[in-house]
Scaffold this active site. Structure first.
Site, PDB file in Angstrom:
ATOM      1  N   ARG A 271     -12.179  -0.045  -0.260  1.00 46.07           N
ATOM      2  CA  ARG A 271     -11.019   0.533  -0.932  1.00 46.07           C
ATOM      3  C   ARG A 271     -11.375   1.924  -1.451  1.00 46.07           C
ATOM      4  O   ARG A 271     -12.485   2.165  -1.904  1.00 46.07           O
ATOM      5  CB  ARG A 271     -10.598  -0.335  -2.121  1.00 46.07           C
ATOM      6  CG  ARG A 271      -9.903  -1.617  -1.717  1.00 46.07           C
ATOM      7  CD  ARG A 271      -9.442  -2.402  -2.937  1.00 46.07           C
ATOM      8  NE  ARG A 271     -10.547  -2.986  -3.658  1.00 46.07           N
ATOM      9  CZ  ARG A 271     -11.114  -2.485  -4.739  1.00 46.07           C
ATOM     10  NH1 ARG A 271     -10.645  -1.358  -5.274  1.00 46.07           N
ATOM     11  NH2 ARG A 271     -12.122  -3.068  -5.333  1.00 46.07           N
TER      12      ARG A 271
ATOM     13  N   TYR B 201      -8.510  -0.368   6.550  1.00 44.93           N
ATOM     14  CA  TYR B 201      -9.427  -1.348   5.976  1.00 44.93           C
ATOM     15  C   TYR B 201      -8.864  -2.104   4.775  1.00 44.93           C
ATOM     16  O   TYR B 201      -8.377  -1.493   3.824  1.00 44.93           O
ATOM     17  CB  TYR B 201     -10.737  -0.654   5.534  1.00 44.93           C
ATOM     18  CG  TYR B 201     -11.887  -1.620   5.446  1.00 44.93           C
ATOM     19  CD1 TYR B 201     -12.656  -1.912   6.572  1.00 44.93           C
ATOM     20  CD2 TYR B 201     -12.186  -2.277   4.268  1.00 44.93           C
ATOM     21  CE1 TYR B 201     -13.696  -2.823   6.507  1.00 44.93           C
ATOM     22  CE2 TYR B 201     -13.218  -3.189   4.198  1.00 44.93           C
ATOM     23  CZ  TYR B 201     -13.976  -3.453   5.319  1.00 44.93           C
ATOM     24  OH  TYR B 201     -15.008  -4.355   5.270  1.00 44.93           O
TER      25      TYR B 201
ATOM     26  N   LYS C 262      -3.781  -6.075  -2.707  1.00 44.78           N
ATOM     27  CA  LYS C 262      -3.984  -5.322  -3.945  1.00 44.78           C
ATOM     28  C   LYS C 262      -2.746  -4.490  -4.297  1.00 44.78           C
ATOM     29  O   LYS C 262      -2.380  -4.369  -5.454  1.00 44.78           O
ATOM     30  CB  LYS C 262      -5.200  -4.402  -3.803  1.00 44.78           C
ATOM     31  CG  LYS C 262      -6.474  -5.136  -3.438  1.00 44.78           C
ATOM     32  CD  LYS C 262      -6.835  -6.162  -4.464  1.00 44.78           C
ATOM     33  CE  LYS C 262      -8.137  -6.865  -4.135  1.00 44.78           C
ATOM     34  NZ  LYS C 262      -8.492  -7.895  -5.107  1.00 44.78           N
TER      35      LYS C 262
ATOM     36  N   HIS D  87      -5.983 -10.400 -11.366  1.00 41.05           N
ATOM     37  CA  HIS D  87      -7.072 -10.429 -10.378  1.00 41.05           C
ATOM     38  C   HIS D  87      -7.948 -11.636 -10.707  1.00 41.05           C
ATOM     39  O   HIS D  87      -9.053 -11.493 -11.222  1.00 41.05           O
ATOM     40  CB  HIS D  87      -7.856  -9.112 -10.502  1.00 41.05           C
ATOM     41  CG  HIS D  87      -8.816  -8.858  -9.399  1.00 41.05           C
ATOM     42  ND1 HIS D  87      -9.877  -7.995  -9.521  1.00 41.05           N
ATOM     43  CD2 HIS D  87      -8.881  -9.339  -8.130  1.00 41.05           C
ATOM     44  CE1 HIS D  87     -10.551  -7.937  -8.387  1.00 41.05           C
ATOM     45  NE2 HIS D  87      -9.970  -8.751  -7.533  1.00 41.05           N
TER      46      HIS D  87
ATOM     47  N   SER E 257     -14.369  -7.109  -8.364  1.00 43.74           N
ATOM     48  CA  SER E 257     -14.573  -7.313  -6.931  1.00 43.74           C
ATOM     49  C   SER E 257     -16.043  -7.574  -6.623  1.00 43.74           C
ATOM     50  O   SER E 257     -16.922  -6.945  -7.213  1.00 43.74           O
ATOM     51  CB  SER E 257     -14.131  -6.060  -6.170  1.00 43.74           C
ATOM     52  OG  SER E 257     -12.823  -5.737  -6.548  1.00 43.74           O
TER      53      SER E 257
ATOM     54  N   CYS F 228     -18.010 -10.066  -7.232  1.00 45.21           N
ATOM     55  CA  CYS F 228     -18.843 -10.691  -8.270  1.00 45.21           C
ATOM     56  C   CYS F 228     -18.830 -12.210  -8.152  1.00 45.21           C
ATOM     57  O   CYS F 228     -19.152 -12.910  -9.108  1.00 45.21           O
ATOM     58  CB  CYS F 228     -18.376 -10.287  -9.657  1.00 45.21           C
ATOM     59  SG  CYS F 228     -18.840  -8.616 -10.084  1.00 45.21           S
TER      60      CYS F 228
ATOM     61  N   ASP G 165      -8.583 -15.027  -5.395  1.00 49.81           N
ATOM     62  CA  ASP G 165      -8.572 -13.603  -5.755  1.00 49.81           C
ATOM     63  C   ASP G 165      -7.430 -13.196  -6.692  1.00 49.81           C
ATOM     64  O   ASP G 165      -7.619 -12.316  -7.510  1.00 49.81           O
ATOM     65  CB  ASP G 165      -8.506 -12.756  -4.473  1.00 49.81           C
ATOM     66  CG  ASP G 165      -8.861 -11.291  -4.709  1.00 49.81           C
ATOM     67  OD1 ASP G 165      -9.818 -11.034  -5.463  1.00 49.81           O
ATOM     68  OD2 ASP G 165      -8.183 -10.408  -4.157  1.00 49.81           O
TER      69      ASP G 165
ATOM     70  N   ARG H 259     -16.544  -8.129   5.690  1.00 52.53           N
ATOM     71  CA  ARG H 259     -15.578  -9.132   5.223  1.00 52.53           C
ATOM     72  C   ARG H 259     -15.270 -10.179   6.281  1.00 52.53           C
ATOM     73  O   ARG H 259     -15.384  -9.924   7.480  1.00 52.53           O
ATOM     74  CB  ARG H 259     -14.262  -8.435   4.861  1.00 52.53           C
ATOM     75  CG  ARG H 259     -14.365  -7.432   3.727  1.00 52.53           C
ATOM     76  CD  ARG H 259     -14.481  -8.115   2.395  1.00 52.53           C
ATOM     77  NE  ARG H 259     -14.560  -7.170   1.296  1.00 52.53           N
ATOM     78  CZ  ARG H 259     -13.948  -7.345   0.120  1.00 52.53           C
ATOM     79  NH1 ARG H 259     -13.215  -8.407  -0.098  1.00 52.53           N
ATOM     80  NH2 ARG H 259     -14.090  -6.469  -0.850  1.00 52.53           N
TER      81      ARG H 259
HETATM   82  C1  OXD Z   1     -11.455  -6.686  -3.854  1.00 52.25           C
HETATM   83  C2  OXD Z   1     -11.006  -7.655  -2.843  1.00 52.25           C
HETATM   84  O1  OXD Z   1     -11.950  -5.604  -3.500  1.00 52.25           O
HETATM   85  O2  OXD Z   1     -10.594  -8.756  -3.225  1.00 52.25           O
HETATM   86  O3  OXD Z   1     -11.320  -7.010  -5.047  1.00 52.25           O
HETATM   87  O4  OXD Z   1     -11.004  -7.338  -1.643  1.00 52.25           O
HETATM   88 MN    MN Z   2     -10.375  -8.885  -5.372  1.00 52.85          MN
END
Ligand code: OXD
Ligand code: MN
Length: 588
Positions: free
Chosen positions: A73, A208, A217, A237, A259, A261, A284, A376
């Protein structure tokens, strides 16, 4: 399969918007997506022909390698274009909406020449749930379309809901670079733009993840957070998990972590304590609203997992690996000689040779990772063996506990409970984490990430905290308890806590606290466990739970600076909480 030129919808505003997008972007062709298997297979075939996808040895699965400049991102190129800069707040990049619109129209003019425009109707949340929201993404990226098929409820049922006149969030997306026929066209000059008042999304230049799969998001967090503020609910989130005790008592937890974690790992945790069971509702995003009894109920607006691959392995998340047995898209992973994928942490032993995420030969010890750190996997949630039976319940699940977490090597204890809702909001507001590869930029630096929403809140952070405080004042509400956790505290000799399956020990304490059963001691930072089950573990519980007075006093200075950077919309309640903390620590 032949691509249909134009399938009209009965929704006049949708037809007008798509018509305008066609005039602006000038695609060669327009295809309205039905979400069928045939359509998916056809698009995957096109992606294979274009060199974007390589078929893998596992069933119906593909590997994509992105352009090396399009791997995460792009927060510095993400914009909130509210009418007033005050509404975007100091943590967002604000641009004047009219000026941005003009510049976007220039970028999008003729951008799809030579390409097909795909119209992707989708629902965030179970179709027909009053908590769900519809979106339509127009895109020239077949990669985005096939990914949206797993990540959202996409295709004919969503279009039928639109035909019935439902509102939708228009999401216009182009990878840019017209005429570029390389496997991953994109533009260096990316911009991911949100218009909160008109609830629109425009995304240019990236194919991406969160930049391009606009339901995630952009819609489910940035635009939805604004809807939630205006309509009295929460778009967060957060993962949602179901935790069942050996006695069969169920608690639902929603947990916010920045993100990369470990949200997906926690949502699918394989408990090491006998009799405990973790099931997944979402990994998420959580949308939470009050039901008639005053309980916060949460739905997972997504239908798929877009998980960070590196670090996902048999030891850390066997359930995610099981979910990935087939029908999966892998991006920026390495390819093994037997035609499968690999990433760091997937197996203890690396393969002797692989083709890395850049398409180059790779051997262990080559000094560079085989998979990009933000590689991913994309797969339907339904394939995860841990999904709870009720994960798609249109009414959502009642949340008993809210958990805030971050990656902190110092100061923050393994777990604590907030004194009350206001203190819980304070704990959410001071969340910080050492940065990861999910966003472009330096890694390992401490960044304040309140509620893990810093990159995802579509409006001013101070107003966002005020919204949370307002939720807590709702008459007749049965509010969840609030906790904070930190799996990442370190001593000089390394991690203090084993994490992963053993995190259930912390969840057990949270579960018991919700019933008022587990014991805690009151401290200035919060309620700390006196009864955590560490049987069979050799851990230094004192070090894990220590109130690091000097560390906190230093932290308070950092929080003060952070609060000051938020400007004058910071609620006074939070400033008061900070003062109370300082006084409490000084008196000890
Ligand atoms: C992030 C995702 O970047 O969930 O938080 O992809
Ligand atoms: Mn996320």
């Amino acid at each position: 399969m032949a691509i249909e030129p134009f399938t009209p919808s009965a929704n006049a505003s949708l037809l007008t918007w798509v018509g305008d997008a066609v005039s602006l972007c000038e695609p060669d062709d327009v295809h309205w997506c039905d979400g069928s298997t045939e359509e998916y297979e056809h698009l995957c075939g096109l992606l294979v022909d274009a060199g974007t996808f390589e078929p893998l040895a596992r069933p119906n699965s593909y590997l994509a390698r992105s352009h090396p400049g399009d791997v995460a991102r792009v927060e510095d190129r993400t914009f909130i274009c509210s009418r007033s800069p005050r509404d975007a707040g100091p943590t967002n990049n604000w641009r004047d909406p009219a000026e941005m619109r003009t510049s976007l129209e220039e970028r999008f003019a003729g951008v799809m020449r030579g390409r097909t425009m795909y119209v992707v109707p989708f629902s965030m949340g179970p179709l027909g749930s009053p908590a769900s929201r519809l979106g339509v993404q127009v895109t020239d990226s077949p990669y985005a379309v096939v990914s949206m098929r797993w990540m959202t409820r996409m295709g004919t049922p969503a279009l039928e809901a639109l035909d019935a006149g439902a509102d939708f969030v228009p999401c216009l997306h182009s990878i840019g670079a017209p005429g570029d026929t390389s496997p991953w066209p994109c533009d260096e000059d990316k911009c991911i733009v949100h218009f909160p008042e008109t609830r629109e999304i425009w995304s240019y230049g990236s194919g991406y993840g969160g930049n391009a799969l606009l339901g995630k998001k952009c819609l489910a967090l940035r635009i939805a957070s604004v809807m939630a503020r205006d309509e009295g609910w929460l778009a967060e989130h957060m993962l949602i998990l179901k935790l069942t005790s050996p006695e069969g008592t169920v608690k639902y937890l929603a947990a916010a972590f920045p993100s990369a974690c470990g949200k997906t790992n926690l949502a699918m945790l394989a408990p090491t304590l006998p009799g405990w069971r973790v099931e997944t509702i979402g990994d998420d995003i959580a949308w939470m609203r009050f039901d008639d009894e005053g309980r916060l109920r949460a739905i997972n607006p997504e239908a798929g997992l877009f998980g960070v691959a590196p670090g996902t392995g048999t030891a850390t998340n066997p359930n995610a690996l099981a979910a990935l047995a087939g029908n999966a898209i892998f991006t920026n992973c390495a390819r093994t000689d037997d035609g499968d994928v690999w990433w760091e942490g997937m197996t203890i032993e690396p393969p002797a040779h692989a083709i890395d995420w850049r398409g180059e030969h790779w051997t262990p010890g080559s000094g560079r990772p085989a998979a990009h750190p933000n590689a991913r996997f994309t797969v339907a949630s339904a394939q995860a063996p841990t999904m709870a039976a009720e994960w798609e319940d249109p009414a959502g699940v009642p949340i008993d506990a809210i958990v805030f977490g971050g990656r902190r090597s110092t100061v923050v204890p393994l777990v604590q409970e907030a004194h009350d809702w206001e203190h819980g909001v304070f704990l959410g507001s001071i969340m910080g984490s050492e940065t990861t590869a999910a966003a472009a930029g330096e890694r390992g630096r401490l960044r304040r990430d309140p509620f893990a929403m810093l990159p995802f809140c579509g409006y001013d952070m101070g107003d966002y905290f005020a919204h949370w405080l307002r939720i807590g004042r709702r008459e007749g509400a049965h509010l969840p308890r609030i906790f904070s956790v930190n799996w990442f505290r370190k001593s000089e000799s390394g991690w203090l806590w084993p994490g992963f399956g053993d995190n259930v020990r912390v969840l057990e304490w949270i579960h018991r606290r919700c019933d008022g059963a587990a014991l805690a001691v009151d401290t200035p930072i919060g309620l700390l466990p006196t009864s955590l089950n560490v049987d069979g573990l050799s851990v230094d519980l004192d070090a894990l739970l220590r109130v690091d007075r000097d560390g906190w006093l230093g932290e308070i200075e950092l929080i003060r600076d952070f609060y000051a950077s938020l400007g004058d919309t910071l609620p006074t309640e939070l400033q008061r909480q900070l003062d109370t903390l300082r006084k409490g620590l000084r008196c000890r």
